[in-house]
Design a protein around this motif. Structure first.
Motif, short mmCIF file in Angstrom:
data_model
loop_
_atom_site.label_atom_id
_atom_site.label_comp_id
_atom_site.label_asym_id
_atom_site.label_seq_id
_atom_site.Cartn_x
_atom_site.Cartn_y
_atom_site.Cartn_z
N ALA A 157 -2.55 0.45 -3.70
CA ALA A 157 -2.65 -0.92 -4.19
C ALA A 157 -3.47 -0.92 -5.48
O ALA A 157 -4.57 -0.39 -5.51
N GLU A 158 -2.93 -1.53 -6.51
CA GLU A 158 -3.69 -1.59 -7.76
C GLU A 158 -4.70 -2.73 -7.75
O GLU A 158 -5.66 -2.74 -8.52
N SER A 159 -4.52 -3.71 -6.86
CA SER A 159 -5.48 -4.80 -6.72
C SER A 159 -5.28 -5.48 -5.37
O SER A 159 -4.25 -5.28 -4.71
N TYR A 160 -6.26 -6.28 -4.97
CA TYR A 160 -6.12 -7.09 -3.76
C TYR A 160 -6.93 -8.36 -3.93
O TYR A 160 -7.85 -8.44 -4.74
N LYS A 161 -6.56 -9.39 -3.16
CA LYS A 161 -7.24 -10.67 -3.21
C LYS A 161 -7.32 -11.24 -1.81
O LYS A 161 -6.32 -11.31 -1.09
N ARG A 174 1.02 -0.64 -6.66
CA ARG A 174 1.10 -0.06 -8.00
C ARG A 174 2.53 -0.11 -8.54
O ARG A 174 3.48 0.19 -7.81
N LYS A 175 2.68 -0.46 -9.77
CA LYS A 175 4.00 -0.52 -10.38
C LYS A 175 4.63 0.87 -10.40
O LYS A 175 3.98 1.87 -10.72
N ASP A 176 5.89 0.94 -10.02
CA ASP A 176 6.68 2.18 -10.03
C ASP A 176 6.16 3.24 -9.06
O ASP A 176 6.45 4.43 -9.23
N ALA A 177 5.41 2.82 -8.03
CA ALA A 177 5.00 3.78 -6.99
C ALA A 177 6.24 4.28 -6.26
O ALA A 177 7.13 3.50 -5.91
N LYS A 178 6.29 5.59 -6.02
CA LYS A 178 7.47 6.19 -5.40
C LYS A 178 7.09 7.24 -4.38
O LYS A 178 6.03 7.89 -4.47
N TRP A 179 7.98 7.41 -3.40
CA TRP A 179 7.88 8.53 -2.48
C TRP A 179 8.25 9.81 -3.22
O TRP A 179 8.81 9.77 -4.31
N SER A 180 7.94 10.94 -2.63
CA SER A 180 8.19 12.22 -3.30
C SER A 180 9.67 12.54 -3.46
O SER A 180 10.02 13.48 -4.17
N GLY A 182 11.62 10.22 -4.75
CA GLY A 182 12.01 9.31 -5.80
C GLY A 182 12.33 7.90 -5.34
O GLY A 182 12.57 7.02 -6.17
N THR A 183 12.31 7.64 -4.03
CA THR A 183 12.56 6.30 -3.50
C THR A 183 11.34 5.41 -3.73
O THR A 183 10.22 5.82 -3.47
N PRO A 184 11.52 4.19 -4.24
CA PRO A 184 10.38 3.31 -4.47
C PRO A 184 9.61 3.00 -3.19
O PRO A 184 10.21 2.84 -2.12
N ILE A 185 8.29 2.91 -3.29
CA ILE A 185 7.44 2.45 -2.19
C ILE A 185 7.34 0.94 -2.34
O ILE A 185 6.90 0.44 -3.38
N THR A 186 7.74 0.20 -1.32
CA THR A 186 7.87 -1.24 -1.43
C THR A 186 7.10 -1.97 -0.32
O THR A 186 6.67 -1.35 0.67
N PRO A 187 6.94 -3.27 -0.45
CA PRO A 187 6.35 -4.05 0.64
C PRO A 187 7.11 -3.90 1.95
O PRO A 187 6.51 -3.97 3.03
N ASP A 188 8.42 -3.66 1.87
CA ASP A 188 9.19 -3.46 3.10
C ASP A 188 8.70 -2.24 3.87
O ASP A 188 8.73 -2.22 5.11
N ASP A 189 8.25 -1.21 3.15
CA ASP A 189 7.67 -0.05 3.83
C ASP A 189 6.43 -0.45 4.62
O ASP A 189 6.21 0.02 5.74
N TRP A 190 5.60 -1.31 4.05
CA TRP A 190 4.37 -1.70 4.72
C TRP A 190 4.64 -2.63 5.90
O TRP A 190 3.96 -2.56 6.93
N VAL A 191 5.61 -3.50 5.77
CA VAL A 191 6.00 -4.33 6.92
C VAL A 191 6.44 -3.44 8.06
O VAL A 191 6.05 -3.62 9.23
N ASP A 236 8.26 -8.46 -4.76
CA ASP A 236 8.66 -7.05 -4.83
C ASP A 236 7.48 -6.08 -4.85
O ASP A 236 7.67 -4.89 -4.60
N ARG A 237 6.27 -6.58 -5.12
CA ARG A 237 5.11 -5.68 -5.15
C ARG A 237 3.94 -6.16 -4.31
O ARG A 237 2.93 -5.46 -4.22
N THR A 238 4.04 -7.30 -3.68
CA THR A 238 2.89 -7.88 -2.97
C THR A 238 3.11 -7.88 -1.46
O THR A 238 4.14 -8.34 -0.97
N VAL A 239 2.11 -7.36 -0.77
CA VAL A 239 2.09 -7.32 0.69
C VAL A 239 0.97 -8.23 1.17
O VAL A 239 -0.17 -8.11 0.71
#
Length: 628
Positions: A157-161, A174-180, A182-191, A236-239
């Motif tokens: 996470a680049e920031s939190y509130k 973080r913008k453009d965070a990816k798995w090894s 190449g798949t994007p790491i998304t809020p859906d992963d965290w859900v 797309d970037r917020t959990v």
């Protein structure tokens, strides 16, 4: 009084216990945890060995944060591209991830770090921190991390509130965070992650760590549904993570090394086995796994898609897999680079070695060891008996003589320096042999015998051959007339027996996972069922209410006061006999560079923070290291 008792304590007992320490050997490190150039460590730094004075210690205040580079110069690689190592015009070395290394750094092909590790059961960290411990830090990145001063810094996470009344916390990935892969790491992963971690079918033994998150406990216990877990995608970037009520500790919780994402595109198809092989596993951390020779070694290379703030100087990690002792000799033979924890006998050996003694480093660790009871059944449902046993242990002698200075006495659950630590509680269980004898008589066991003259006999379980158990045995037998049988149990069996509440009396331990009182008080001691907490057979309704209220309190000072009230109940009711807090001694070879000093001046490898990303291999490596 301590001095008087110490002087009369049998020298034969000291020699016997010291010999036991020397025979115990080392135990490999297993985790329950970039800066610029730092001076090459050539002398042991000073270290605090006594408890800080004062009352409550305040928690690091969680604040909205933005991405940091920890002092590194880190050009950002093109998104999605596999970076290539470059050389700056001045001849400086730049890693493929974009970190510029200091002038004294070895070439990239020598940026190889060797360490010891245990053979993992699998690589799914969020499901089992201990079973997948080899993956920690290298192949998994939490939302946030801790720096060398226990301050929260950005990671995935680049920031939190924190939301109104701490009802929820929003994390911006973080913008453009990816798995090894190449798949994007998304809020859906965290859900998906917290549904995966709490899935009753997977039987995660550590799911209780996440009970502060709405719906996790109910789903894990079979009373709720996965979709009721309070983790949702905002964009797309917020959990957004909701607490089970107000939960200001969530940012601290998200520094927990196992609070890492699970890849939905992999784990949803095969929750139990997606991380069983090198080919199936994908990394969210700075490294990717490239080799796993079972029971021999694992090898990690940098993750070409990692674009986060903790870009390592090390370019390849080799983990030598094994169990039991012998790692100190491997370090002396330069087969591994760091010994993160020296056992007492190893410390004595290092101090006696002229070539090694100046390489010793130390720092006070946030770890507590205590004696746990089954307070639901005789004889430990007797408070006066528990009090008598607590007052009969000379912690100073234990730490200074038996543990040879590798621990500091501590009669509290929270260590000095930990948020909500209260020094006043140290006196509650203080060593007082005459008081212990009086309490034992009041408990119905004068001189260690009941009213019929029958000898009181206790079985004390320990994890392996623990000299603390032998010391306590001697204290209770000599001081109180109680017969004590020490019962060593192999580590994996001990953990299983602890989780199943099968040991009525045993030496327990816990090293912090995140810097919040809820970690050491709520997670470990709040009741979750009729047997008490997940690892302690003790229950107190007032304690449970206080830690619950504290967990929901957003006012920092009120929150600390509630936790202090709760710990006062814990200590006074002798839920456990609190023994000591660890003082860690460690050694590494001079070619390990870049580890910064903390605010106390300790240059130490804090293995639960970002040290392994800050460090790098120096040009002098070939003067020391043997060929592998």
């Amino acid at each position: 009084m301590d001095i008087q008792i110490v002087s009369s304590y049998s020298r034969r007992h000291f020699l016997k216990l010291a010999a036991a320490v020397a025979a115990a050997g080392g135990v490999p490190f297993l985790v329950a945890c970039g800066g610029g150039a730092a001076p090459s460590p050539t002398a042991a730094p000073s270290v605090a060995t006594t408890a800080p004075s004062g009352g409550a210690t305040a928690a690091p205040t969680p604040q909205p944060t933005s991405a940091a580079t920890s002092g590194q110069s880190q050009p950002t690689p093109t998104a999605g591209a596999k970076p290539v190592a470059t050389e700056a015009p001045s001849g400086e070395i730049v890693t493929p991830q974009g970190r510029k290394l200091p002038a004294d750094a070895a070439p990239l092909d020598k940026q190889v770090y060797y360490e010891s590790a245990s053979e993992p059961k699998h690589l799914d960290v969020v499901r089992d921190i201990y079973g997948a411990a080899a993956v920690l830090n290298y192949g998994a990145e939490p939302m946030l991390r801790l720096d060398e001063n226990y301050q929260i810094v950005p990671a995935l996470a680049e920031s939190y509130k924190i939301g109104p009344n701490a009802e929820y916390v929003d994390f911006v990935l973080r913008k453009d965070a990816k798995w090894s892969d190449g798949t994007p790491i998304t809020p859906d992963d965290w859900v998906f992650t917290f549904r995966h971690a709490a899935d009753p079918k997977l039987d995660n033994p550590w799911a209780f760590f996440y009970y502060a998150i709405k719906g996790v406990k109910d789903y894990k216990s079979g009373k709720g549904k996965a979709e009721d877990i309070g983790v949702e995608k905002i964009d797309d970037r917020t959990v957004r993570i909701y607490g089970d009520g107000p939960a200001p500790q969530i940012p601290a919780l998200m520094t927990y090394q196992a609070a890492v994402p699970a890849p939905k595109h992999k784990a949803e198809k095969d929750p139990l086995h997606w991380a069983d092989t090198v080919e199936g596993f994908v990394s969210s951390g700075p490294f990717k796994l490239v080799k796993w020779e079972h029971n021999q070694r694992m090898e990690w290379e940098i993750n070409p898609y990692y674009n986060g703030p903790h870009k390592p100087g090390i370019q390849r990690v080799v983990q030598l897999l094994g169990t039991g002792g012998g790692w100190f000799n491997a370090w002396l033979n330069k087969e591994i680079d760091i010994m993160p924890i020296l056992a007492p006998a190893e410390l004595a050996q290092a101090r006696a070695n002229a070539q090694v003694k100046d390489l010793i480093h130390s720092f006070p660790d946030m770890e507590t060891k205590w004696v746990s009871f089954d307070t639901f059944h005789p004889p430990f449902d007797n408070l006066k008996l528990r009090q008598a046993l607590a007052h009969a242990i000379d912690r100073k002698t234990l730490c200074d003589k038996v543990l040879q200075g590798t621990a500091i006495p501590g009669a509290t659950m929270l260590p000095p320096g930990f948020p909500a630590y209260n020094q006043d509680l140290e006196a509650v269980q203080a060593f007082d042999l005459e008081k212990a004898k009086s309490l034992l008589a009041s408990a119905g066991y004068p001189g260690g015998r009941d009213s019929t003259g029958k000898q009181l006999t206790l079985d004390l379980y320990s994890e392996g051959n623990d000299v603390k158990a032998q010391f306590i045995q001697d204290q209770w037998q000599t001081g109180l007339g109680i017969k004590v049988n020490v019962k060593p149990v192999e580590g994996t069996v001990w953990k299983k027996m602890r989780s199943e509440h099968q040991m009525p009396l045993f030496i327990n331990r816990y090293e912090y996972d995140y810097m919040d009182p809820s970690n050491l008080l709520t997670s470990l001691w709040k009741s979750t069922g009729e047997k008490g907490s997940p690892t302690n057979s003790w229950k107190n309704d007032q304690f449970d209410k206080l830690v619950t209220d504290a967990g929901h309190e957003s006012d920092v000072q009120k929150r600390l006061e509630l936790y202090q009230q709760a710990e006062k109940i814990l200590v006074e009711d002798v839920a456990g006999i609190f023994l000591n807090h660890m003082l860690i001694f460690q050694v590494w070879w001079p070619y390990i560079k870049g580890i910064p000093a903390d605010k106390s001046g300790n240059i130490a490898f804090h293995y639960l923070d970002i040290s392994r990303f800050q460090m790098y291999i120096g040009r002098d490596v070939d003067q020391f290291r043997k060929a592998h």
